[in-house]
Scaffold this motif. Structure first.
Motif, short mmCIF file in Angstrom:
data_model
loop_
_atom_site.label_atom_id
_atom_site.label_comp_id
_atom_site.label_asym_id
_atom_site.label_seq_id
_atom_site.Cartn_x
_atom_site.Cartn_y
_atom_site.Cartn_z
N MET A 199 -35.74 -3.56 18.61
CA MET A 199 -34.87 -2.08 19.17
C MET A 199 -35.39 -0.23 18.31
O MET A 199 -34.55 -0.74 17.15
N THR A 200 -35.75 0.81 18.79
CA THR A 200 -36.01 1.86 17.49
C THR A 200 -34.37 2.35 17.85
O THR A 200 -34.25 3.01 19.10
N LEU A 201 -33.84 2.24 16.91
CA LEU A 201 -32.46 3.40 16.66
C LEU A 201 -32.76 4.61 16.27
O LEU A 201 -31.79 4.90 16.87
N ARG B 189 -33.35 11.39 18.52
CA ARG B 189 -32.57 10.65 19.31
C ARG B 189 -32.21 9.10 18.83
O ARG B 189 -32.93 8.33 17.70
N PHE B 190 -30.88 9.26 18.87
CA PHE B 190 -29.77 7.85 18.03
C PHE B 190 -29.56 7.01 19.12
O PHE B 190 -28.52 7.54 19.62
N ASP B 191 -30.28 5.98 19.44
CA ASP B 191 -29.69 4.54 19.57
C ASP B 191 -29.94 5.21 21.05
O ASP B 191 -29.05 5.02 21.72
N GLY B 192 -31.23 5.43 21.61
CA GLY B 192 -31.24 6.42 22.76
C GLY B 192 -30.65 7.57 23.21
O GLY B 192 -30.33 8.36 24.65
N ALA B 193 -29.57 8.51 22.65
CA ALA B 193 -28.88 9.42 22.80
C ALA B 193 -29.50 10.63 21.97
O ALA B 193 -29.39 10.34 20.95
N HIS C 45 -40.25 7.38 13.37
CA HIS C 45 -39.65 6.13 13.94
C HIS C 45 -38.31 5.49 13.20
O HIS C 45 -39.00 5.00 12.76
N VAL C 46 -37.72 5.05 13.13
CA VAL C 46 -36.67 4.03 12.85
C VAL C 46 -35.90 2.56 13.25
O VAL C 46 -35.07 3.15 14.30
N ALA C 47 -36.35 1.41 13.54
CA ALA C 47 -35.84 0.75 14.43
C ALA C 47 -34.92 -0.40 13.02
O ALA C 47 -34.96 -0.31 11.75
N ALA C 48 -33.89 -0.83 13.83
CA ALA C 48 -32.64 -1.68 13.01
C ALA C 48 -33.02 -2.55 12.31
O ALA C 48 -34.26 -3.61 12.42
#
Length: 243
Positions: free
Chosen positions: A1-3, A61-65, A25-28
């Motif tokens: 999941m992309t964080l 965008r962070f966690d989709g927001a 991008h960075v994932a969890a």
């Protein structure tokens, strides 16, 4: 999941460009390392992600927001934590009290839970034995650990590290590297700026090189460090691991 998803980020101070269409991008549970010469825009990039500096263009965008215009305190509450290059603890407070500030005001946690949260952060940073020590009396390694603990006390899902290994001896590095690896392995996304490249290579999954606000290369850490483009950034030096 992309964080974290950063797209076409731009920032200038007059004629000085510190970020030009920067995307990454960075994932969890993933660690991204960032290298580059002084003045490359590395710390500015962290300031843009955390909201301590406004962006000129682009989106974060962070966690989709979309958090591009969100205040820094709100981003911290959502789960973006960071350390600073130069630790500046509240020197008159104890180590525990410093970390309690993070859990109480950074995370907005109630008193009892904030105390438990602060203690857990101290445990992760290996500082419980200094909990009652005045922060002003700490040596550099423990100040770095305190900086890390204060960030962890906010319960970040994304942790941004700004040269946290800077100034440490080779003897002090392994314990810090192990701590950061543990944080990443627990599922926290990590973005780590560092000049001590051999420390980064023991932790990060991907590496990005910046120069004058531009992304020079990104990808497998050792491939990035071996690339001609990155070598040119460091004045043509073929051996960057000791930088």
């Amino acid at each position: 999941m992309t964080l974290l998803h950063v797209d076409d980020l731009a920032k200038s101070f007059g004629q000085v460009v510190t970020a030009r269409s920067v995307s990454f991008h960075v994932a969890a549970g993933e660690a991204l390392g960032i290298v580059g010469p002084n003045g490359a825009g590395k710390s500015t990039l962290l300031n843009l992600v955390t909201g301590t500096l406004p962006v000129d263009a682009g989106t974060i965008r962070f966690d989709g927001a979309d958090v591009t215009r969100m205040p820094a305190a709100r981003r911290t509450a959502l789960g973006i934590g960071r350390t600073f290059q130069v630790p500046r603890p509240f020197e008159g407070l104890t180590v525990f009290e410093n970390v309690l500030v993070g859990s109480t005001f950074g995370a907005g946690t109630r008193r009892r839970e904030a105390s438990e949260q602060a203690w857990q952060a101290l445990e992760t940073a290996s500082l419980t034995h200094l909990a009652n020590t005045p922060a002003g009396s700490l040596r550099l390694l423990d100040r770095k650990r305190l900086e890390l603990a204060r960030a962890l006390a906010t319960r970040p899902r994304l942790l941004l590290l700004d040269e946290i290994a800077g100034g440490l001896t080779e003897h002090e590095l392994p314990a810090l590297i192990e701590t950061i690896s543990t944080i990443r392995d627990a599922g926290t996304g990590v973005v780590w700026i560092e000049h001590i490249v051999h420390a980064l290579l023991q932790v990060v999954d991907r590496l990005m090189c910046l120069a004058q606000g531009d992304v020079v290369a990104t990808g497998d850490p050792r491939e990035v460090m071996a690339s001609d483009a990155v070598a040119a950034v460091y004045l043509g030096s073929p051996d960057l691991e000791g930088t």
